[in-house]
Design an enzyme around this catalytic site. Structure first.
Site, PDB file in Angstrom:
ATOM      1  N   GLY A  42      -2.780   2.263  -9.739  1.00  0.00           N
ATOM      2  CA  GLY A  42      -3.880   1.048  -9.581  1.00  0.00           C
ATOM      3  C   GLY A  42      -3.584   0.657  -8.159  1.00  0.00           C
ATOM      4  O   GLY A  42      -3.098   1.113  -7.191  1.00  0.00           O
ATOM      5  N   GLY A 184      -3.683 -17.181   2.741  1.00  0.00           N
ATOM      6  CA  GLY A 184      -3.015 -16.870   1.265  1.00  0.00           C
ATOM      7  C   GLY A 184      -2.292 -15.692   1.582  1.00  0.00           C
ATOM      8  O   GLY A 184      -1.677 -15.485   2.556  1.00  0.00           O
ATOM      9  N   ARG A 275      -9.124 -12.337  -4.678  1.00  0.00           N
ATOM     10  CA  ARG A 275      -9.748 -11.099  -5.284  1.00  0.00           C
ATOM     11  C   ARG A 275     -10.450 -11.640  -6.668  1.00  0.00           C
ATOM     12  O   ARG A 275     -10.418 -12.417  -7.147  1.00  0.00           O
ATOM     13  CB  ARG A 275      -8.484 -10.175  -5.840  1.00  0.00           C
ATOM     14  CG  ARG A 275      -7.887  -9.555  -4.504  1.00  0.00           C
ATOM     15  CD  ARG A 275      -6.623  -8.713  -4.777  1.00  0.00           C
ATOM     16  NE  ARG A 275      -6.726  -7.634  -5.547  1.00  0.00           N
ATOM     17  CZ  ARG A 275      -7.431  -6.435  -5.220  1.00  0.00           C
ATOM     18  NH1 ARG A 275      -7.596  -6.327  -3.945  1.00  0.00           N
ATOM     19  NH2 ARG A 275      -7.484  -5.371  -5.964  1.00  0.00           N
ATOM     20  N   HIS A 445      30.569 -15.583  -3.206  1.00  0.00           N
ATOM     21  CA  HIS A 445      30.885 -16.130  -1.757  1.00  0.00           C
ATOM     22  C   HIS A 445      31.357 -14.943  -0.786  1.00  0.00           C
ATOM     23  O   HIS A 445      32.096 -14.376  -1.065  1.00  0.00           O
ATOM     24  CB  HIS A 445      31.878 -17.344  -1.738  1.00  0.00           C
ATOM     25  CG  HIS A 445      32.184 -17.999  -0.257  1.00  0.00           C
ATOM     26  ND1 HIS A 445      31.165 -18.474   0.345  1.00  0.00           N
ATOM     27  CD2 HIS A 445      32.935 -17.486   0.649  1.00  0.00           C
ATOM     28  CE1 HIS A 445      31.507 -18.890   1.595  1.00  0.00           C
ATOM     29  NE2 HIS A 445      32.649 -18.137   1.765  1.00  0.00           N
TER      30      HIS A 445
HETATM   31  P1  FAD Z   1      -5.007  -2.676 -10.989  1.00  0.00           P
HETATM   32  O1  FAD Z   1      -3.646  -2.455 -10.574  1.00  0.00           O
HETATM   33  O2  FAD Z   1      -6.103  -3.124  -9.980  1.00  0.00           O
HETATM   34  O3  FAD Z   1      -5.426  -1.232 -11.759  1.00  0.00           O
HETATM   35  C1  FAD Z   1      -6.498  -1.262 -12.330  1.00  0.00           C
HETATM   36  C2  FAD Z   1      -6.944   0.302 -12.238  1.00  0.00           C
HETATM   37  O4  FAD Z   1      -7.888   0.434 -13.050  1.00  0.00           O
HETATM   38  C3  FAD Z   1      -7.359   0.919 -11.088  1.00  0.00           C
HETATM   39  O5  FAD Z   1      -6.422   2.088 -10.639  1.00  0.00           O
HETATM   40  C4  FAD Z   1      -8.727   1.230 -11.134  1.00  0.00           C
HETATM   41  O6  FAD Z   1      -9.143   2.292 -10.196  1.00  0.00           O
HETATM   42  C5  FAD Z   1      -8.743   1.485 -12.651  1.00  0.00           C
HETATM   43  N1  FAD Z   1     -10.387   1.173 -13.015  1.00  0.00           N
HETATM   44  C6  FAD Z   1     -10.937   0.021 -12.852  1.00  0.00           C
HETATM   45  N2  FAD Z   1     -12.102   0.221 -13.660  1.00  0.00           N
HETATM   46  C7  FAD Z   1     -12.024   1.497 -14.114  1.00  0.00           C
HETATM   47  C8  FAD Z   1     -12.820   2.457 -15.192  1.00  0.00           C
HETATM   48  N3  FAD Z   1     -14.136   1.799 -15.558  1.00  0.00           N
HETATM   49  N4  FAD Z   1     -12.459   3.499 -15.516  1.00  0.00           N
HETATM   50  C9  FAD Z   1     -11.351   4.168 -15.080  1.00  0.00           C
HETATM   51  N5  FAD Z   1     -10.453   3.282 -14.111  1.00  0.00           N
HETATM   52  C10 FAD Z   1     -10.692   2.222 -13.897  1.00  0.00           C
HETATM   53  N6  FAD Z   1       1.233  -8.253  -6.866  1.00  0.00           N
HETATM   54  C11 FAD Z   1       2.572  -8.604  -6.875  1.00  0.00           C
HETATM   55  O7  FAD Z   1       3.016  -8.908  -8.031  1.00  0.00           O
HETATM   56  N7  FAD Z   1       3.409  -8.234  -5.839  1.00  0.00           N
HETATM   57  C12 FAD Z   1       2.963  -7.923  -4.688  1.00  0.00           C
HETATM   58  O8  FAD Z   1       3.709  -7.506  -3.581  1.00  0.00           O
HETATM   59  C13 FAD Z   1       1.795  -7.714  -4.461  1.00  0.00           C
HETATM   60  N8  FAD Z   1       0.999  -7.378  -3.228  1.00  0.00           N
HETATM   61  C14 FAD Z   1      -0.317  -7.045  -3.294  1.00  0.00           C
HETATM   62  C15 FAD Z   1      -0.761  -6.616  -2.029  1.00  0.00           C
HETATM   63  C16 FAD Z   1      -2.008  -6.356  -1.717  1.00  0.00           C
HETATM   64  C17 FAD Z   1      -2.715  -6.285  -0.466  1.00  0.00           C
HETATM   65  C18 FAD Z   1      -2.922  -6.570  -2.794  1.00  0.00           C
HETATM   66  C19 FAD Z   1      -4.237  -6.251  -2.923  1.00  0.00           C
HETATM   67  C20 FAD Z   1      -2.393  -7.020  -4.144  1.00  0.00           C
HETATM   68  C21 FAD Z   1      -1.045  -7.238  -4.288  1.00  0.00           C
HETATM   69  N9  FAD Z   1      -0.580  -7.765  -5.539  1.00  0.00           N
HETATM   70  C22 FAD Z   1       0.602  -7.835  -5.541  1.00  0.00           C
HETATM   71  C23 FAD Z   1      -1.347  -7.910  -6.773  1.00  0.00           C
HETATM   72  C24 FAD Z   1      -1.398  -6.515  -7.494  1.00  0.00           C
HETATM   73  O9  FAD Z   1      -1.620  -5.416  -6.851  1.00  0.00           O
HETATM   74  C25 FAD Z   1      -2.207  -6.762  -8.902  1.00  0.00           C
HETATM   75  O10 FAD Z   1      -1.852  -7.925  -9.567  1.00  0.00           O
HETATM   76  C26 FAD Z   1      -1.874  -5.664  -9.811  1.00  0.00           C
HETATM   77  O11 FAD Z   1      -2.180  -4.407  -9.288  1.00  0.00           O
HETATM   78  C27 FAD Z   1      -2.883  -5.980 -11.032  1.00  0.00           C
HETATM   79  O12 FAD Z   1      -2.514  -4.768 -11.960  1.00  0.00           O
HETATM   80  P2  FAD Z   1      -3.835  -4.479 -12.921  1.00  0.00           P
HETATM   81  O13 FAD Z   1      -3.086  -3.203 -13.707  1.00  0.00           O
HETATM   82  O14 FAD Z   1      -4.203  -5.618 -13.807  1.00  0.00           O
HETATM   83  O15 FAD Z   1      -4.862  -3.842 -12.206  1.00  0.00           O
HETATM   84  P1  NAI Z   2      -5.197 -15.939  -2.088  1.00  0.00           P
HETATM   85  O1  NAI Z   2      -5.788 -16.705  -3.040  1.00  0.00           O
HETATM   86  O2  NAI Z   2      -3.762 -15.802  -2.021  1.00  0.00           O
HETATM   87  O3  NAI Z   2      -5.752 -16.791  -0.690  1.00  0.00           O
HETATM   88  C1  NAI Z   2      -6.954 -16.858  -0.279  1.00  0.00           C
HETATM   89  C2  NAI Z   2      -7.093 -17.839   0.837  1.00  0.00           C
HETATM   90  O4  NAI Z   2      -8.280 -17.848   1.299  1.00  0.00           O
HETATM   91  C3  NAI Z   2      -6.768 -19.482   0.354  1.00  0.00           C
HETATM   92  O5  NAI Z   2      -5.639 -20.043   0.908  1.00  0.00           O
HETATM   93  C4  NAI Z   2      -8.062 -19.843   0.256  1.00  0.00           C
HETATM   94  O6  NAI Z   2      -8.206 -21.433   0.504  1.00  0.00           O
HETATM   95  C5  NAI Z   2      -8.722 -19.095   1.514  1.00  0.00           C
HETATM   96  N1  NAI Z   2     -10.144 -19.268   1.344  1.00  0.00           N
HETATM   97  C6  NAI Z   2     -10.963 -18.896   0.377  1.00  0.00           C
HETATM   98  N2  NAI Z   2     -12.331 -18.849   0.837  1.00  0.00           N
HETATM   99  C7  NAI Z   2     -12.344 -19.200   2.114  1.00  0.00           C
HETATM  100  C8  NAI Z   2     -13.230 -19.008   3.218  1.00  0.00           C
HETATM  101  N3  NAI Z   2     -14.349 -19.041   2.926  1.00  0.00           N
HETATM  102  N4  NAI Z   2     -12.860 -19.455   4.412  1.00  0.00           N
HETATM  103  C9  NAI Z   2     -11.548 -19.465   4.872  1.00  0.00           C
HETATM  104  N5  NAI Z   2     -10.562 -19.524   3.867  1.00  0.00           N
HETATM  105  C10 NAI Z   2     -10.924 -19.301   2.678  1.00  0.00           C
HETATM  106  O7  NAI Z   2      -5.945 -14.491  -1.929  1.00  0.00           O
HETATM  107  P2  NAI Z   2      -5.515 -13.105  -1.011  1.00  0.00           P
HETATM  108  O8  NAI Z   2      -4.686 -13.501  -0.213  1.00  0.00           O
HETATM  109  O9  NAI Z   2      -6.811 -12.532  -0.804  1.00  0.00           O
HETATM  110  O10 NAI Z   2      -4.753 -12.418  -2.614  1.00  0.00           O
HETATM  111  C11 NAI Z   2      -5.486 -11.982  -3.447  1.00  0.00           C
HETATM  112  C12 NAI Z   2      -4.537 -11.884  -4.532  1.00  0.00           C
HETATM  113  O11 NAI Z   2      -3.525 -10.748  -4.504  1.00  0.00           O
HETATM  114  C13 NAI Z   2      -3.985 -13.058  -4.859  1.00  0.00           C
HETATM  115  O12 NAI Z   2      -4.115 -13.504  -6.173  1.00  0.00           O
HETATM  116  C14 NAI Z   2      -2.274 -12.601  -4.891  1.00  0.00           C
HETATM  117  O13 NAI Z   2      -1.915 -13.142  -6.164  1.00  0.00           O
HETATM  118  C15 NAI Z   2      -2.379 -11.272  -4.912  1.00  0.00           C
HETATM  119  N6  NAI Z   2      -1.432 -10.767  -3.899  1.00  0.00           N
HETATM  120  C16 NAI Z   2       0.075 -11.055  -3.920  1.00  0.00           C
HETATM  121  C17 NAI Z   2       0.905 -10.686  -3.341  1.00  0.00           C
HETATM  122  C18 NAI Z   2       2.212 -10.826  -3.605  1.00  0.00           C
HETATM  123  O14 NAI Z   2       2.688 -11.209  -4.692  1.00  0.00           O
HETATM  124  N7  NAI Z   2       3.273 -10.924  -2.605  1.00  0.00           N
HETATM  125  C19 NAI Z   2       0.751 -10.041  -2.012  1.00  0.00           C
HETATM  126  C20 NAI Z   2      -1.037  -9.976  -1.767  1.00  0.00           C
HETATM  127  C21 NAI Z   2      -1.832 -10.141  -2.656  1.00  0.00           C
END
Ligand code: FAD
Ligand code: NAI
Length: 466
Positions: A42, A184, A275, A445
Site C-alpha cells: 500500500g 503538517g 489526505r 543510564h
Molecule cells: P493504504 O496503505 O493506502 O493501502 C490501500 C491499498 O489499497 C493501496 O495499495 C491501494 O492500491 C489499494 N486499493 C485501493 N482501492 C483498491 C481497489 N478498489 N482494488 C484493489 N486495490 C485497491 N503513517 C505512519 O504511521 N507512519 C509514517 O511514517 C507515515 N509516513 C507517511 C508518509 C507519506 C508520504 C504518506 C503519504 C503517508 C504516510 N503515513 C505514515 C500514512 C500511512 O501510509 C497510511 O496511514 C497507511 O498506509 C494506511 O494504510 P491503509 O491500509 O489504510 O491504506
Molecule cells: P496534515 O493533516 O498532517 O497537514 C496538513 C497541513 O496543511 C495542516 O497544517 C493544514 O492546516 C494545512 N493546510 C490545509 N489546507 C491548506 C491550504 N489550503 N493552504 C495551506 N495550508 C493548508 O496532512 P499531510 O501532511 O498532507 O499528511 C497526510 C496524512 O499522512 C496525515 O494524516 C498523516 O497522519 C499521514 N502521514 C504520517 C506521517 C507520520 O506518521 N510520520 C508522515 C506523513 C504522512
C-alpha cells in the site's frame, strides 16, 4: 446455496489489508487479498512511511557529514549522489514489499492482482490490467482501500512542477526552491529532506501553528528548530492560485484573514494539505453503503453492512499505518467472535524530522478546553547526559497527568529519538498508569529515556537532574 469460496476477501494490501490478511490466516480463515497496484504494502511501504524514512535517514547522515562530523573530529567532504540515494531507498522498499508477499504465502492468503469492486453482498469482482474479470465469492468483505492526497483547488498537479508526496519521493534533481503548501507531517518531513540535500524550502501554512494539531508549546519549539535549520515559514497564509511556466511555478498567496496578495516563485511546489479516503469505483452502492460528507466510510465496530467491514485510512480515526494495523487485528478478531477493540485516544503520532516530535494522549490545549485539572512535568534534553554527550540537546519531554489521580493524560516529546521514546508513554497510558509509575521505574543510564522519567518526576515535584 453454494458455499462461499472465502471467509474473507480484503480489498487493498496496505498496512490495514495485509495485517488483516495475516491475522485471518493465523485464525484459520480462508482469506484472499485484492490489490490494484503492482506490489503489496500500500501507500505506507511503496510511497509513504518507508521511502520517506529512507530519505530522511540518508539526508540526515548527509547533513551530519556536512555540518557535524568535523566538530567531533571526523573530517570528510561529502558529495551527494542522488541517484544512489534513490536506489538505496527503492531497494529497501522492494525488500519490504517482497516481505509482505512472503507473509501472504506463509499465512496461506491468496493474492489477487487487479481492481476490486464490491458486486453485492458476498461478491467481489476483480478486474485485471488486461480487462479480465473474476468474481470472488466470500462470507465477508473487508474494505482497506486507504487514502490519496487531497488536491488544492486552483493548484492543479503537474508532473515535476506541482507535485504530491509521491512526486517528492522521486525528484531526479534537488530543486533550487521548493515551496511546500501545508506545514503538517508530510510537508515538514519531505521539506526537511530536500532542504538537507540543498534546496531552499519555503513552507506556506494556513494556520498559525505547524504540526497539524500537536501541543502548542511543542509546535512553537519545533518551528523554531526547523527555522534554525533553514526552513522558511509563511504562516497564516492561504494559496489562491498557481501559474506554471518552463521556469517553474508562481503561487499567489494572501493572508488567511484576508489582505494584499503576493506571489512566491519556486521550481517545485509540494502540495501536502492532507489526505482523503479512497473509494473510487468500489461498488459501495451495491451493499447500500454511502460514504460521509468527507468521503470516509463510517463503521460500527468496523462493520458497515451485513458481511462488510472497513479498516484503515478509508474510515475514521488517525490516518496512520499503526492505526490501520490495530483496526485490522481488531476487525478480524471481531469477525471470528473474539473481542477486538482499538482505543484511538492512545494512537501515538510521530514526525520523523531531526529532532523528532512524538506524542500520545491529550495536548495541554485540549485539557484546558475540557476543564481538566492537570499537573505538568517538563524536562529539557539539555539536562540529559546522553543527549549532551551526543550533541543532541534541543527539545524537551512534557508529561501531563491528572491533578487528583496522577493518571498520565498526555506525553509530548520534542527531541532525539522521540519516536522510540514515546512507546513507554503508550504502554503506561494503556495500563491506566500514573506519572509516579514512570517516575519510580528504574531507567537505564545514560539514555534519553531518563528524560521521560525526569519529566514524570517533575509531575511529582522531585525532578533529580534539572
Ligand atoms: P493504504 O496503505 O493506502 O493501502 C490501500 C491499498 O489499497 C493501496 O495499495 C491501494 O492500491 C489499494 N486499493 C485501493 N482501492 C483498491 C481497489 N478498489 N482494488 C484493489 N486495490 C485497491 N503513517 C505512519 O504511521 N507512519 C509514517 O511514517 C507515515 N509516513 C507517511 C508518509 C507519506 C508520504 C504518506 C503519504 C503517508 C504516510 N503515513 C505514515 C500514512 C500511512 O501510509 C497510511 O496511514 C497507511 O498506509 C494506511 O494504510 P491503509 O491500509 O489504510 O491504506
Ligand atoms: P496534515 O493533516 O498532517 O497537514 C496538513 C497541513 O496543511 C495542516 O497544517 C493544514 O492546516 C494545512 N493546510 C490545509 N489546507 C491548506 C491550504 N489550503 N493552504 C495551506 N495550508 C493548508 O496532512 P499531510 O501532511 O498532507 O499528511 C497526510 C496524512 O499522512 C496525515 O494524516 C498523516 O497522519 C499521514 N502521514 C504520517 C506521517 C507520520 O506518521 N510520520 C508522515 C506523513 C504522512
Amino acid at each position: 446455496m453454494a458455499e462461499a469460496a472465502y471467509d474473507v476477501v480484503i480489498i487493498g494490501a496496505g498496512p490495514g489489508g495485509y495485517n488483516a490478511a495475516i491475522r485471518a490466516g493465523q485464525l484459520g480463515l480462508k482469506a484472499a487479498i485484492v490489490e490494484k497496484g503492482p506490489t503489496l504494502g500500500g501507500t505506507c511501504l511503496n510511497v509513504g512511511c518507508m521511502p520517506t524514512k529512507a530519505l530522511l535517514h540518508s539526508s540526515e547522515l548527509f547533513e551530519q557529514a556536512n555540518n557535524e562530523f568535523a566538530h567531533i573530529g571526523i573530517e570528510v567532504k561529502p558529495k551527494l549522489n542522488l541517484g544512489q540515494m534513490h536506489k538505496s531507498k527503492d531497494d529497501s522498499v522492494e525488500a519490504l514489499t517482497k516481505g509482505i508477499e512472503f507473509l501472504m504465502k506463509k499465512n496461506k492468503v491468496t493474492v489477487v492482482t487487479g481492481y476490486g469492486k464490491i458486486a453485492g453482498t458476498g461478491k467481489v469482482e476483480v478486474e485485471a490490467a488486461d480487462g479480465t474479470k473474476t468474481v470472488l465469492e466470500t462470507k465477508n468483505i473487508m474494505i482497506a482501500t486507504g487514502s490519496e492526497p487531497t488536491p488544492l483547488p486552483g493548484v492543479a498537479f503537474e508532473d515535476g512542477k506541482i507535485i504530491d508526496s509521491s512526486g517528492a519521493l522521486f525528484l531526479p534533481k534537488v530543486p533550487k526552491h521548493m515551496v511546500v503548501i501545508g506545514a503538517g507531517v508530510i510537508g515538514l518531513e519531505l521539506g526537511s529532506v530536500w532542504r538537507r540535500l540543498g534546496a531552499e524550502v519555503t513552507v506556506v501554512e494556513y494556520l498559525d501553528k505547524v504540526g497539524a494539531g500537536m501541543d502548542a508549546e511543542v509546535a512553537t519549539a519545533f518551528q523554531r528548530g526547523l527555522t534554525k535549520q533553514g526552513l522558511k515559514f509563511k504562516m497564516s497564509t492561504k494559496v489562491t492560485g498557481a501559474k506554471t511556466s518552463k521556469d517553474g511555478v508562481e503561487l499567489t498567496v494572501e493572508p488567511a484573514a484576508g489582505g494584499a496578495a503576493e506571489t512566491i516563485k519556486g521550481d517545485v511546489v509540494l502540495v501536502a494539505i492532507g489526505r482523503r479516503p479512497f473509494t473510487a469505483g468500489l461498488g459501495l452502492e451495491t451493499v447500500g453503503v454511502t460514504p460521509d460528507a468527507r468521503g470516509f466510510i463510517a463503521n460500527d465496530h468496523f462493520k458497515v453492512a451485513d458481511g462488510v467491514w472497513v479498516i484503515g485510512d478509508v474510515t475514521h480515526g488517525p490516518m496512520l499505518a499503526h492505526k490501520a494495523e490495530e483496526d485490522a487485528v481488531a476487525a478480524i478478531e471481531l469477525m471470528v467472535g473474539k473481542a477486538g477493540h482499538v482505543d484511538y485516544t492512545l494512537v501515538p503520532s510521530v514526525i520523523y524530522t531531526s529532532p523528532e516530535v512524538a506524542w500520545v494522549g491529550k495536548t495541554e490545549e485540549a485539557l484546558k478546553a475540557e476543564g481538566v485539572n492537570y499537573k505538568k512535568g517538563k524536562f529539557p534534553f539539555a539536562a540529559n547526559s546522553r543527549a549532551k554527550i551526543n550533541h543532541e540537546t534541543e527539545g524537551f519531554v512534557k508529561v501531563l497527568a491528572d491533578a487528583a489521580t496522577d493518571k498520565v493524560l498526555g506525553v509530548h516529546i520534542f527531541g532525539p529519538q522521540a519516536g522510540e521514546l514515546i512507546g513507554e508513554a503508550c504502554m503506561t497510558m494503556a495500563f491506566g498508569g500514573a506519572s509516579e509509575d514512570i517516575a519510580r521505574t528504574c531507567h537505564p543510564h545514560p539514555t534519553r529515556s531518563e528524560a521521560v522519567r525526569q519529566a514524570a518526576m517533575g509531575v511529582e515535584g522531585w525532578t533529580m537532574q534539572a
